[in-house]
Design an enzyme around this catalytic site. Sequence first.
Site, mmCIF file in Angstrom:
data_model
loop_
_atom_site.group_PDB
_atom_site.id
_atom_site.type_symbol
_atom_site.label_atom_id
_atom_site.label_comp_id
_atom_site.label_asym_id
_atom_site.label_seq_id
_atom_site.Cartn_x
_atom_site.Cartn_y
_atom_site.Cartn_z
ATOM 1 N N LYS A 143 25.360 -10.380 27.740
ATOM 2 C CA LYS A 143 25.356 -10.434 26.287
ATOM 3 C C LYS A 143 23.936 -10.732 25.820
ATOM 4 C CE LYS A 143 26.159 -14.235 23.980
ATOM 5 N NZ LYS A 143 25.483 -15.539 23.916
ATOM 6 N N ASP A 172 30.644 -12.058 30.620
ATOM 7 C CA ASP A 172 30.798 -13.155 29.668
ATOM 8 C C ASP A 172 30.995 -14.369 30.559
ATOM 9 O OD1 ASP A 172 32.030 -15.239 28.129
ATOM 10 O OD2 ASP A 172 32.280 -13.769 26.544
ATOM 11 N N HIS A 173 29.990 -15.226 30.634
ATOM 12 C CA HIS A 173 30.057 -16.244 31.689
ATOM 13 C C HIS A 173 31.202 -17.240 31.485
ATOM 14 C CE1 HIS A 173 27.726 -18.788 28.927
ATOM 15 N NE2 HIS A 173 28.050 -19.826 29.673
ATOM 16 N N HIS A 235 32.443 -15.590 23.724
ATOM 17 C CA HIS A 235 33.079 -16.663 24.501
ATOM 18 C C HIS A 235 34.399 -17.155 23.898
ATOM 19 C CE1 HIS A 235 29.328 -16.463 26.473
ATOM 20 N NE2 HIS A 235 28.649 -17.322 25.738
HETATM 21 C C1 BG6 Z 1 25.337 -18.766 25.627
HETATM 22 C C2 BG6 Z 1 24.839 -18.920 24.212
HETATM 23 O O1 BG6 Z 1 25.972 -17.524 25.780
HETATM 24 O O2 BG6 Z 1 26.248 -19.815 25.917
HETATM 25 C C3 BG6 Z 1 24.191 -20.275 24.027
HETATM 26 O O3 BG6 Z 1 23.901 -17.899 23.925
HETATM 27 C C4 BG6 Z 1 25.119 -21.380 24.458
HETATM 28 O O4 BG6 Z 1 23.780 -20.468 22.681
HETATM 29 C C5 BG6 Z 1 25.692 -21.108 25.847
HETATM 30 O O5 BG6 Z 1 24.403 -22.596 24.458
HETATM 31 C C6 BG6 Z 1 26.783 -22.107 26.198
HETATM 32 O O6 BG6 Z 1 27.151 -21.960 27.538
HETATM 33 P P1 BG6 Z 1 27.728 -23.200 28.364
HETATM 34 O O7 BG6 Z 1 28.132 -22.612 29.670
HETATM 35 O O8 BG6 Z 1 26.634 -24.202 28.455
HETATM 36 O O9 BG6 Z 1 28.889 -23.727 27.563
#
Ligand code: BG6
Length: 478
Positions: A143, A172-173, A235
């Site tokens: 993304k 999408d992690h 997400h």
């Molecule tokens: C990313 C966003 O995809 O996800 C960031 O661009 C955000 O803004 C991050 O901080 C949050 O990921 P995680 O895994 O730390 O909850």
Amino acid sequence: IPVDPFDLTIFGGTGDLARRKILPGLYRRFRSGQMPEDSRIIGAARSDLDDNQYRDEVRAALKEFVDRDRLDDASLEGFLDLIRYVSIDAMGDAGWKELKAHVRPDHISAFYFSVAPSLFGPLAERLHAYGMADQSTRIVVEKPFGRDLESARELNRTLAEHFDETQIYRIDHYLGKETVQNLMALRFGNVLFEPLWNSQYVDHIQITVAETVGVGGRGGYYDRSGAMRDMVQNHLMQLLCLIAMEPPSQFDPDAVRDEKLKAIRALDPVKPDSIVRGQYTGKGSTPSYLEDVEAEESNTESFIALKVNISNWRWAGTPIYLRTGKRLKARQSEIAVVFKDAPHSIFGAEAGRHRNILTIRLQPNEGMTLGVTIKEPGPGGMRLIDVPLDMTFAEALGAENDQVTDAYERLVMDVIRGNQTLFMRGDEVEAAWAWTDPIIESWDSTDRKPFPYEPGSSGPEESAMMLHRENRRWREIR
Ligand code: BG6
């Protein structure tokens, strides 16, 4: 489960994502013996480095981003042996022949496009032109996958000119997070929850992704995106899908993604009074949003809360509230399924109102808690209290357990295995934008300003009021 030997090329190999997430994830898999030593990881970027200079960069990144107790010299050096580097021009011809020399035809080959989307097309073209792409090649893209429906369609079209959908892994992690997958296990591996998982028994659902960090450092990107594009379209939408979708007939990539797609398509348009946008102010030495993005004025939201309705038989009448923001009180991501009151209380009014709430914690402290009502122990009569039935994964699996893996590490290994279940299909991404676009247009067209909120708070008051009006309240961020 170990994977077969592979050659993974990371375009953008010197970038932030590679340093923070991709390389540390790969290292951890290597250390736990799941990556054959005959594999190669090839960093490709514009900088003029040789293999050893790049290895130094990788070593420094691992020292910074891998837990110290997982860093030992033998694993570190073993891992660095797999690393190669190619200096490449994505838009020209420099470096492509050198890259080809590293990519072995008898190995699984994957190319991670950790670069700006404008380079997806040129990279895909050159992979073909230089004979590095065949039917078994996989490409991984990150993304932001577009910034609206039109640009997402354009990206899908560009990729489709060179690769089949079965070769494209859109990351999408959030889908790689342990608890997110557990959500499917919880719903479809137990007989207990699914019969209650509908509007007859569920009053409402809350999905919260609260962060304490601000947008400093990536202000340029963020100010053009805002929380809706940065977090909700991808997400939170994925979390919503897994909560709301119908049971797929099997745990198979297209069966799962077909059901997610149906859930997205069943989302109602969101009314303007069901949206609260916020922007953080400064406090003491903490800079404001405007200072972080170095702008005098901006209508971009760093917080958003939304009420979402799903028009289908399962969910009609049960709202799903979404909320996410930066610089909030705590880093806390969770999904709470709030069940309805018992239809009749035999214990009388003084027993109070008790509700079952199932909380699924994504981070920190991954796990699940089911709030149940019991009698308060002791001789005081029939007094009711709520107690948690708690399962914290780290405790359940043992603190030493390596199984609570990072999202990237799991997803990259799924690419090598050729398993697309936890990746977004093109039509899913487009459907998510089709729902998001009119919402964004609704505020772009009125020039309405986000509400200010203090850093360290739970967002603007108006977000609490939105639920209050419906006799509900947000779960506390703490
Ligand atoms: C990313 C966003 O995809 O996800 C960031 O661009 C955000 O803004 C991050 O901080 C949050 O990921 P995680 O895994 O730390 O909850």
